[in-house]
Scaffold this motif. Structure first.
Motif, PDB file in Angstrom:
ATOM      1  N   ALA A 125      82.171  28.948 -17.732  1.00 49.24           N
ATOM      2  CA  ALA A 125      81.024  29.669 -18.289  1.00 49.24           C
ATOM      3  C   ALA A 125      79.755  29.367 -17.499  1.00 49.24           C
ATOM      4  O   ALA A 125      78.943  30.268 -17.227  1.00 49.24           O
ATOM      5  CB  ALA A 125      80.838  29.305 -19.753  1.00 49.24           C
ATOM      6  N   LEU A 126      79.574  28.116 -17.120  1.00 48.06           N
ATOM      7  CA  LEU A 126      78.399  27.747 -16.319  1.00 48.06           C
ATOM      8  C   LEU A 126      78.441  28.420 -14.942  1.00 48.06           C
ATOM      9  O   LEU A 126      77.415  28.899 -14.440  1.00 48.06           O
ATOM     10  CB  LEU A 126      78.338  26.226 -16.163  1.00 48.06           C
ATOM     11  CG  LEU A 126      77.964  25.446 -17.426  1.00 48.06           C
ATOM     12  CD1 LEU A 126      78.198  23.957 -17.221  1.00 48.06           C
ATOM     13  CD2 LEU A 126      76.511  25.712 -17.800  1.00 48.06           C
ATOM     14  N   ARG A 127      79.618  28.463 -14.329  1.00 41.95           N
ATOM     15  CA  ARG A 127      79.759  29.154 -13.051  1.00 41.95           C
ATOM     16  C   ARG A 127      79.464  30.641 -13.197  1.00 41.95           C
ATOM     17  O   ARG A 127      78.842  31.262 -12.332  1.00 41.95           O
ATOM     18  CB  ARG A 127      81.167  28.946 -12.494  1.00 41.95           C
ATOM     19  CG  ARG A 127      81.428  27.531 -11.976  1.00 41.95           C
ATOM     20  CD  ARG A 127      82.894  27.321 -11.681  1.00 41.95           C
ATOM     21  NE  ARG A 127      83.411  28.332 -10.764  1.00 41.95           N
ATOM     22  CZ  ARG A 127      84.700  28.612 -10.605  1.00 41.95           C
ATOM     23  NH1 ARG A 127      85.605  27.960 -11.334  1.00 41.95           N
ATOM     24  NH2 ARG A 127      85.080  29.522  -9.752  1.00 41.95           N
ATOM     25  N   LEU A 128      79.905  31.203 -14.321  1.00 42.95           N
ATOM     26  CA  LEU A 128      79.670  32.622 -14.581  1.00 42.95           C
ATOM     27  C   LEU A 128      78.178  32.922 -14.627  1.00 42.95           C
ATOM     28  O   LEU A 128      77.706  33.901 -14.024  1.00 42.95           O
ATOM     29  CB  LEU A 128      80.325  33.013 -15.912  1.00 42.95           C
ATOM     30  CG  LEU A 128      80.098  34.428 -16.419  1.00 42.95           C
ATOM     31  CD1 LEU A 128      80.788  35.426 -15.518  1.00 42.95           C
ATOM     32  CD2 LEU A 128      80.584  34.566 -17.849  1.00 42.95           C
ATOM     33  N   VAL A 129      77.425  32.086 -15.323  1.00 41.11           N
ATOM     34  CA  VAL A 129      75.984  32.292 -15.430  1.00 41.11           C
ATOM     35  C   VAL A 129      75.300  32.043 -14.094  1.00 41.11           C
ATOM     36  O   VAL A 129      74.412  32.794 -13.680  1.00 41.11           O
ATOM     37  CB  VAL A 129      75.394  31.383 -16.529  1.00 41.11           C
ATOM     38  CG1 VAL A 129      73.874  31.476 -16.547  1.00 41.11           C
ATOM     39  CG2 VAL A 129      75.973  31.757 -17.883  1.00 41.11           C
ATOM     40  N   ARG A 130      75.727  30.999 -13.395  1.00 41.51           N
ATOM     41  CA  ARG A 130      75.094  30.658 -12.112  1.00 41.51           C
ATOM     42  C   ARG A 130      75.311  31.743 -11.067  1.00 41.51           C
ATOM     43  O   ARG A 130      74.410  32.050 -10.276  1.00 41.51           O
ATOM     44  CB  ARG A 130      75.650  29.329 -11.596  1.00 41.51           C
ATOM     45  CG  ARG A 130      74.979  28.840 -10.307  1.00 41.51           C
ATOM     46  CD  ARG A 130      75.694  27.632  -9.744  1.00 41.51           C
ATOM     47  NE  ARG A 130      77.060  27.956  -9.326  1.00 41.51           N
ATOM     48  CZ  ARG A 130      77.935  27.055  -8.881  1.00 41.51           C
ATOM     49  NH1 ARG A 130      77.581  25.772  -8.812  1.00 41.51           N
ATOM     50  NH2 ARG A 130      79.141  27.411  -8.514  1.00 41.51           N
ATOM     51  N   ASP A 174      92.784  27.147 -18.218  1.00 45.94           N
ATOM     52  CA  ASP A 174      91.929  26.886 -17.060  1.00 45.94           C
ATOM     53  C   ASP A 174      91.412  28.223 -16.537  1.00 45.94           C
ATOM     54  O   ASP A 174      91.911  28.744 -15.545  1.00 45.94           O
ATOM     55  CB  ASP A 174      92.721  26.143 -15.976  1.00 45.94           C
ATOM     56  CG  ASP A 174      91.822  25.624 -14.866  1.00 45.94           C
ATOM     57  OD1 ASP A 174      90.585  25.714 -14.994  1.00 45.94           O
ATOM     58  OD2 ASP A 174      92.362  25.129 -13.844  1.00 45.94           O
ATOM     59  N   PRO A 175      90.427  28.823 -17.208  1.00 49.29           N
ATOM     60  CA  PRO A 175      90.034  30.194 -16.893  1.00 49.29           C
ATOM     61  C   PRO A 175      89.145  30.301 -15.662  1.00 49.29           C
ATOM     62  O   PRO A 175      88.435  29.366 -15.290  1.00 49.29           O
ATOM     63  CB  PRO A 175      89.261  30.609 -18.145  1.00 49.29           C
ATOM     64  CG  PRO A 175      88.600  29.338 -18.575  1.00 49.29           C
ATOM     65  CD  PRO A 175      89.604  28.255 -18.295  1.00 49.29           C
ATOM     66  N   ALA A 176      89.207  31.464 -15.038  1.00 44.98           N
ATOM     67  CA  ALA A 176      88.230  31.832 -14.022  1.00 44.98           C
ATOM     68  C   ALA A 176      86.997  32.385 -14.739  1.00 44.98           C
ATOM     69  O   ALA A 176      87.091  32.821 -15.895  1.00 44.98           O
ATOM     70  CB  ALA A 176      88.816  32.882 -13.090  1.00 44.98           C
ATOM     71  N   PRO A 177      85.833  32.384 -14.102  1.00 44.19           N
ATOM     72  CA  PRO A 177      84.636  32.934 -14.759  1.00 44.19           C
ATOM     73  C   PRO A 177      84.846  34.361 -15.257  1.00 44.19           C
ATOM     74  O   PRO A 177      84.345  34.723 -16.324  1.00 44.19           O
ATOM     75  CB  PRO A 177      83.582  32.872 -13.648  1.00 44.19           C
ATOM     76  CG  PRO A 177      84.007  31.716 -12.799  1.00 44.19           C
ATOM     77  CD  PRO A 177      85.505  31.768 -12.792  1.00 44.19           C
TER      78      PRO A 177
END
Length: 315
Positions: free
Chosen positions: A109-114, A171-174
């Motif tokens: 989720a953090l990677r998705l937002v970044r 272990d999801p991807a964004p």
């Protein structure tokens, strides 16, 4: 362990030999996990030869994350200590697994937002912030409970929910986090009108017929999965016959060309939730992998096959 003549040692010596603080020994003693052999005339704690091994076992169990009540169970159970320990460790493994899944979802989720454009971050934050970590599928289950026929047998409803509600990847991807967040938002959105629209196929069957219908549809969707994976165009065959049989069994009628034409028209006019199935496919498919057929994709393929067959018959 001991150096005194009576075979006992004081709290300081025990703490030093075990590599812990006196405060730690006192803590376990006060909670009854590390019994004292006796108290000296001056009120000092004295421990027997077995205390060092017991203290080391306590520390090992605590290092594995076992809470004090579980540590006590292991220490107190003489004959079944191995069984109690196995059960306690299994419980800790489940808890750690849940924590790891939560951390993986938070990371994705953090990677998705970044990684998203600045103008989209507020929307992404709103979406992912509404999803727990690890994510809960309860909103999706409630969505389908409102969609399925009332008084549908519990076993049939549960079997359908197993297929219709996707299991979030550990272990999801964004991209999968985003799809699940959108799916969560879709199922929580208010329904247009006063009630969720129900397909005519549901209303016509009743509770008993619904169980027959969804059991048959599950089999038909599975049969359609093979052609879907191969990229085959919709066509008549075993999967389509099974699909039609699900409806004839639920309605208590015989299969015929006329029934198939009526069924095709009815299904084409029924409410659709295509967006739900599109998002399900994104949730369960890892980036770069071929999409797995969903019940929605199988239904569309079978309906297209039915429409093609009835059109050819009419011609």
């Amino acid at each position: 362990m001991v150096t005194s003549r009576d075979g006992l040692c004081g709290i300081g010596e025990l703490a030093e030999r075990a590599g812990v603080t006196v405060k730690t020994v006192r803590f376990y003693s006060d909670r009854g996990l590390l019994p004292e052999a006796l108290r000296s005339a001056g009120g000092h704690r004295r421990y027997g030869p077995e205390a060092l091994g017991r203290l080391r076992l306590i520390r090992s169990l605590r290092a594995l994350g076992l809470p004090l009540p579980e540590v006590r169970r292991v220490l107190d159970e003489e004959d079944g200590a191995d069984d109690v320990l196995e059960e306690a460790v299994a419980g800790q493994l489940r808890e750690v697994g849940s924590e790891l899944r939560a951390l993986r979802w938070r990371e994705a989720a953090l990677r998705l937002v970044r990684e998203c454009p600045p103008g989209e971050r507020a929307d992404r934050l709103r979406l992912v912030g509404a999803v727990s970590a690890p994510p809960s599928t309860e909103p999706l289950v409630r969505f389908w409970r409102g969609w399925l026929p009332q008084r549908m047998p519990a076993r049939a409803a549960s079997a359908f929910l197993e297929v219709a509600v996707p299991r979030p990847p550990d272990d999801p991807a964004p991209e999968q986090v985003l799809a699940f967040a959108r799916l969560n938002a879709l199922t929580l959105a208010p329904c247009p009108g006063t009630a969720r629209p129900q397909p005519d196929a549901h209303r016509a069957t009743g509770a008993r017929g619904a169980a027959v219908l969804y059991t048959g549809l599950a089999e038909a969707y599975e049969l359609a999965g093979g052609p879907l994976r191969r990229g085959a165009d919709p066509h008549a065959g075993e999967a389509l016959d099974c699909f039609v049989d699900a409806y004839t069994g639920a309605y208590g009628v015989r299969d015929s060309p006329d029934f198939r034409r009526v069924l095709a028209r009815r299904l084409a006019a029924d409410p659709r939730i295509d967006r739900y199935w599109e998002l399900v496919a994104e949730v369960v498919t890892a980036p770069g992998s071929a999409p797995e057929p969903t019940p929605g994709a199988a239904h569309d393929w079978l309906l297209a096959a039915l429409e093609a067959q009835t059109a050819a018959g009419a011609a």
